[in-house]
Design a protein around this motif. Structure first.
Motif, PDB file in Angstrom:
ATOM      1  N   ILE A  78      49.866  -1.771  32.289  1.00  0.00           N
ATOM      2  CA  ILE A  78      50.326  -3.332  32.122  1.00  0.00           C
ATOM      3  C   ILE A  78      51.080  -3.038  30.775  1.00  0.00           C
ATOM      4  CG2 ILE A  78      49.390  -5.542  31.672  1.00  0.00           C
ATOM      5  CD1 ILE A  78      46.809  -4.369  32.981  1.00  0.00           C
ATOM      6  N   ASP A  79      52.385  -3.586  30.710  1.00  0.00           N
ATOM      7  CA  ASP A  79      53.222  -3.661  29.677  1.00  0.00           C
ATOM      8  C   ASP A  79      52.914  -4.889  28.828  1.00  0.00           C
ATOM      9  OD1 ASP A  79      54.714  -1.356  30.300  1.00  0.00           O
ATOM     10  OD2 ASP A  79      56.424  -2.625  30.974  1.00  0.00           O
ATOM     11  N   HIS A  80      52.661  -4.428  27.341  1.00  0.00           N
ATOM     12  CA  HIS A  80      52.346  -5.574  26.524  1.00  0.00           C
ATOM     13  C   HIS A  80      51.156  -6.398  26.848  1.00  0.00           C
ATOM     14  CE1 HIS A  80      56.567  -4.372  25.768  1.00  0.00           C
ATOM     15  NE2 HIS A  80      56.920  -5.299  26.629  1.00  0.00           N
ATOM     16  N   ALA A  81      50.096  -5.731  27.253  1.00  0.00           N
ATOM     17  CA  ALA A  81      48.725  -6.302  27.479  1.00  0.00           C
ATOM     18  C   ALA A  81      49.081  -7.711  28.333  1.00  0.00           C
ATOM     19  CB  ALA A  81      48.062  -6.573  26.383  1.00  0.00           C
ATOM     20  N   CYS A 125      46.877   0.242  30.068  1.00  0.00           N
ATOM     21  CA  CYS A 125      47.451  -0.821  29.328  1.00  0.00           C
ATOM     22  C   CYS A 125      48.241  -0.267  28.189  1.00  0.00           C
ATOM     23  CB  CYS A 125      46.399  -1.737  28.803  1.00  0.00           C
ATOM     24  SG  CYS A 125      46.819  -3.244  27.936  1.00  0.00           S
ATOM     25  N   LYS A 126      49.487  -1.009  27.897  1.00  0.00           N
ATOM     26  CA  LYS A 126      50.236  -0.593  26.390  1.00  0.00           C
ATOM     27  C   LYS A 126      49.655  -1.521  25.505  1.00  0.00           C
ATOM     28  CE  LYS A 126      54.066   1.711  28.566  1.00  0.00           C
ATOM     29  NZ  LYS A 126      55.653   1.450  28.750  1.00  0.00           N
ATOM     30  N   LEU A 127      49.272  -0.955  24.318  1.00  0.00           N
ATOM     31  CA  LEU A 127      49.260  -1.748  22.818  1.00  0.00           C
ATOM     32  C   LEU A 127      50.571  -1.826  22.385  1.00  0.00           C
ATOM     33  CD1 LEU A 127      47.323  -3.118  21.188  1.00  0.00           C
ATOM     34  CD2 LEU A 127      46.891  -1.106  19.776  1.00  0.00           C
ATOM     35  N   SER A 128      51.466  -2.957  22.938  1.00  0.00           N
ATOM     36  CA  SER A 128      52.904  -3.093  22.488  1.00  0.00           C
ATOM     37  C   SER A 128      53.120  -4.563  22.655  1.00  0.00           C
ATOM     38  CB  SER A 128      53.670  -2.297  23.314  1.00  0.00           C
ATOM     39  OG  SER A 128      53.679  -2.785  24.611  1.00  0.00           O
ATOM     40  N   GLY A 129      54.044  -5.109  22.245  1.00  0.00           N
ATOM     41  CA  GLY A 129      54.514  -6.414  22.199  1.00  0.00           C
ATOM     42  C   GLY A 129      53.692  -7.605  22.077  1.00  0.00           C
ATOM     43  N   ARG A 183      42.535   4.506  28.154  1.00  0.00           N
ATOM     44  CA  ARG A 183      43.691   4.250  29.005  1.00  0.00           C
ATOM     45  C   ARG A 183      44.483   3.293  28.439  1.00  0.00           C
ATOM     46  NH1 ARG A 183      41.429   1.822  33.747  1.00  0.00           N
ATOM     47  NH2 ARG A 183      39.556   1.944  32.691  1.00  0.00           N
ATOM     48  N   VAL A 184      44.525   3.373  26.908  1.00  0.00           N
ATOM     49  CA  VAL A 184      45.429   2.316  26.140  1.00  0.00           C
ATOM     50  C   VAL A 184      46.480   3.221  25.481  1.00  0.00           C
ATOM     51  CG1 VAL A 184      45.564   0.756  24.416  1.00  0.00           C
ATOM     52  CG2 VAL A 184      43.495   0.794  25.660  1.00  0.00           C
ATOM     53  N   LEU A 185      47.802   2.962  25.673  1.00  0.00           N
ATOM     54  CA  LEU A 185      49.046   3.748  25.250  1.00  0.00           C
ATOM     55  C   LEU A 185      49.641   2.859  23.981  1.00  0.00           C
ATOM     56  CD1 LEU A 185      48.851   4.099  28.469  1.00  0.00           C
ATOM     57  CD2 LEU A 185      51.334   4.947  28.346  1.00  0.00           C
ATOM     58  N   TRP A 186      49.965   3.288  23.014  1.00  0.00           N
ATOM     59  CA  TRP A 186      50.691   2.541  22.230  1.00  0.00           C
ATOM     60  C   TRP A 186      52.331   2.615  22.313  1.00  0.00           C
ATOM     61  CZ3 TRP A 186      54.508   3.821  18.422  1.00  0.00           C
ATOM     62  CH2 TRP A 186      54.639   2.797  17.362  1.00  0.00           C
ATOM     63  N   GLY A 187      52.968   1.818  21.889  1.00  0.00           N
ATOM     64  CA  GLY A 187      54.253   1.560  22.087  1.00  0.00           C
ATOM     65  C   GLY A 187      54.777   0.542  20.962  1.00  0.00           C
ATOM     66  N   SER A 188      55.871   0.792  20.637  1.00  0.00           N
ATOM     67  CA  SER A 188      56.546  -0.206  19.633  1.00  0.00           C
ATOM     68  C   SER A 188      57.340  -1.463  20.266  1.00  0.00           C
ATOM     69  CB  SER A 188      57.747   0.667  18.703  1.00  0.00           C
ATOM     70  OG  SER A 188      58.765   0.965  19.787  1.00  0.00           O
ATOM     71  N   ASP A 189      57.984  -1.354  21.504  1.00  0.00           N
ATOM     72  CA  ASP A 189      58.755  -2.386  22.132  1.00  0.00           C
ATOM     73  C   ASP A 189      59.927  -2.419  20.995  1.00  0.00           C
ATOM     74  OD1 ASP A 189      59.695  -3.947  23.782  1.00  0.00           O
ATOM     75  OD2 ASP A 189      58.395  -5.871  23.128  1.00  0.00           O
ATOM     76  N   TRP A 190      60.448  -1.310  20.277  1.00  0.00           N
ATOM     77  CA  TRP A 190      61.468  -1.349  19.585  1.00  0.00           C
ATOM     78  C   TRP A 190      62.866  -1.598  20.554  1.00  0.00           C
ATOM     79  CZ3 TRP A 190      66.202   1.187  19.317  1.00  0.00           C
ATOM     80  CH2 TRP A 190      66.869   0.844  18.256  1.00  0.00           C
ATOM     81  N   PRO A 191      63.988  -2.316  20.252  1.00  0.00           N
ATOM     82  CA  PRO A 191      64.200  -3.046  18.808  1.00  0.00           C
ATOM     83  C   PRO A 191      63.537  -4.505  19.016  1.00  0.00           C
ATOM     84  CG  PRO A 191      66.132  -3.195  20.027  1.00  0.00           C
ATOM     85  CD  PRO A 191      65.058  -2.095  20.847  1.00  0.00           C
ATOM     86  N   ASP A 230      39.110   9.805  14.604  1.00  0.00           N
ATOM     87  CA  ASP A 230      40.314  10.463  14.788  1.00  0.00           C
ATOM     88  C   ASP A 230      40.857  11.092  15.984  1.00  0.00           C
ATOM     89  OD1 ASP A 230      40.554  10.264  11.912  1.00  0.00           O
ATOM     90  OD2 ASP A 230      39.722  12.362  11.614  1.00  0.00           O
ATOM     91  N   ASP A 231      39.690  11.492  16.945  1.00  0.00           N
ATOM     92  CA  ASP A 231      40.153  11.731  18.250  1.00  0.00           C
ATOM     93  C   ASP A 231      40.800  10.843  18.999  1.00  0.00           C
ATOM     94  OD1 ASP A 231      37.698  10.879  18.339  1.00  0.00           O
ATOM     95  OD2 ASP A 231      36.858  12.165  19.875  1.00  0.00           O
ATOM     96  N   ALA A 232      39.870   9.375  18.961  1.00  0.00           N
ATOM     97  CA  ALA A 232      40.493   8.215  19.571  1.00  0.00           C
ATOM     98  C   ALA A 232      41.820   7.734  19.257  1.00  0.00           C
ATOM     99  CB  ALA A 232      39.462   7.163  19.440  1.00  0.00           C
ATOM    100  N   ARG A 233      42.058   7.839  17.677  1.00  0.00           N
ATOM    101  CA  ARG A 233      43.185   7.460  17.341  1.00  0.00           C
ATOM    102  C   ARG A 233      44.461   8.330  17.936  1.00  0.00           C
ATOM    103  NH1 ARG A 233      44.856   4.566  13.208  1.00  0.00           N
ATOM    104  NH2 ARG A 233      42.482   4.391  12.290  1.00  0.00           N
ATOM    105  N   ALA A 234      44.153   9.606  17.752  1.00  0.00           N
ATOM    106  CA  ALA A 234      45.010  10.593  18.464  1.00  0.00           C
ATOM    107  C   ALA A 234      45.423  10.310  19.900  1.00  0.00           C
ATOM    108  CB  ALA A 234      44.661  12.105  18.253  1.00  0.00           C
ATOM    109  N   ARG A 235      44.450   9.819  20.754  1.00  0.00           N
ATOM    110  CA  ARG A 235      44.712   9.454  22.110  1.00  0.00           C
ATOM    111  C   ARG A 235      45.732   8.132  22.263  1.00  0.00           C
ATOM    112  NH1 ARG A 235      43.983  11.460  27.586  1.00  0.00           N
ATOM    113  NH2 ARG A 235      43.602   9.627  28.637  1.00  0.00           N
ATOM    114  N   LEU A 236      45.234   7.272  21.445  1.00  0.00           N
ATOM    115  CA  LEU A 236      45.986   6.047  21.442  1.00  0.00           C
ATOM    116  C   LEU A 236      47.357   6.312  21.095  1.00  0.00           C
ATOM    117  CD1 LEU A 236      46.350   2.748  21.367  1.00  0.00           C
ATOM    118  CD2 LEU A 236      45.480   2.780  18.997  1.00  0.00           C
ATOM    119  N   MET A 237      47.703   7.231  20.001  1.00  0.00           N
ATOM    120  CA  MET A 237      48.755   7.457  19.633  1.00  0.00           C
ATOM    121  C   MET A 237      49.791   8.122  20.067  1.00  0.00           C
ATOM    122  SD  MET A 237      48.948   4.627  17.367  1.00  0.00           S
ATOM    123  CE  MET A 237      50.546   5.025  16.760  1.00  0.00           C
ATOM    124  N   GLY A 238      49.214   8.993  21.053  1.00  0.00           N
ATOM    125  CA  GLY A 238      50.200   9.993  21.790  1.00  0.00           C
ATOM    126  C   GLY A 238      49.639  10.616  23.082  1.00  0.00           C
TER     127      GLY A 238
END
Length: 274
Positions: A163-166, A192-196, A224-232, A257-265
């Motif tokens: 799901i883009d941008h939640a 789900c993407k944590l973006s937007g 199952r949460v992916l981080w994204g910037s939605d740049w630009p 730390d392990d949960a943050r690494a999962r989210l951010m990559g």
């Protein structure tokens, strides 16, 4: 933060024959943004890979994005566009799937008036081709689509969906969004993407006010949460790349730390399979 995978980056050329959005009326977004611009915007942020996501409803853009991706190892892959309801969707998808950096497809569901469009029989042919070719679906949806998306996910359990941008809720969300997202999180094929989120806030709103929504998303979807910037696009909210990274850091300060690494990559690598 180390080892970041940005799961949602756009590039576009406003002089391209296939360009339609953004338009001149979209202010700061109306200029060409390429991979060099993305790298410059990221500064010293440790972004190891990026996923390019379509912005135009045109086959030529998807071909162009794949050409860019195949010429740059920094780009992990492309989420492209195909007219899923077209008579030749299966043929087009099979041809695109031969290109190694095609990760998935994104129909512009938010721009389609028919809330149930994804459930139509003519769309099913294209979706079946996605499943057959091992692709993923980026769901560019709004809260009005959540009930439909649950039905869709149940019908296509072998199709990974993010799901883009939640689902682009208006912060701080509402009971219908909460119920719809919690129900979707119960489907293991749905991510789900944590973006937007910033671009859905009111002008000059405090980004830390997103904390409750972010906490709920992480509680519902977990790994199952992916981080994204939605740049630009995030610049339309007045943020630069570092602002959204800092906001994410502040809103997830309690993560181990392990949960943050999962989210951010890690989650992006797991979902898209690279």
């Amino acid at each position: 933060m180390t080892g970041i995978v940005d799961a949602h980056v756009h590039v576009w050329r406003i002089d391209a024959p296939f360009h339609g959005w953004p338009a001149a009326s979209d202010g700061v977004l109306y200029r060409s943004h390429g991979l060099a611009d993305a790298r410059a915007a990221m500064g010293d942020a440790p972004v190891e890979r990026v996923v390019l996501v379509q912005a135009q409803t045109d086959d030529r853009e998807t071909d162009w994005l794949l050409d860019l991706a195949e010429g740059d190892p920094w780009v992990a892959g492309v989420v492209g566009w195909v007219a899923l309801d077209s008579s030749d969707a299966s043929t087009r998808i099979a041809a695109l799937a031969k290109r190694p950096k095609l990760l998935g497809l994104r129909p512009m569901v938010q721009a389609i008036a028919d809330t149930d469009w994804l459930l139509r029989g003519d769309v099913a042919r294209g979706v079946a081709a996605m499943v057959a070719n091992g692709l993923r679906l980026d769901a560019l949806v709004q809260p009005r689509h959540l009930r439909m998306l649950a039905t869709f996910a149940d019908h296509w359990p072998d199709l990974p969906i993010v799901i883009d941008h939640a689902a682009k809720p208006v912060p701080p969300g509402d009971t219908d969004w909460d119920a719809g997202m919690a129900a979707l999180a119960g489907r293991p094929s749905v991510w789900c993407k944590l973006s937007g989120l910033r671009t859905e806030q009111a002008a000059e709103a405090d980004p830390l006010a997103l904390g409750g929504m972010v906490e709920r998303l992480l509680g519902w979807f977990g790994e199952r949460v992916l981080w994204g910037s939605d740049w630009p696009v995030l610049s339309a909210a007045g943020d630069d790349y570092g602002d959204w990274l800092a906001t994410t850091r502040a809103l997830t300060a309690g993560l181990p730390d392990d949960a943050r690494a999962r989210l951010m990559g890690g989650a992006a690598r797991a979902f898209y399979g690279f």
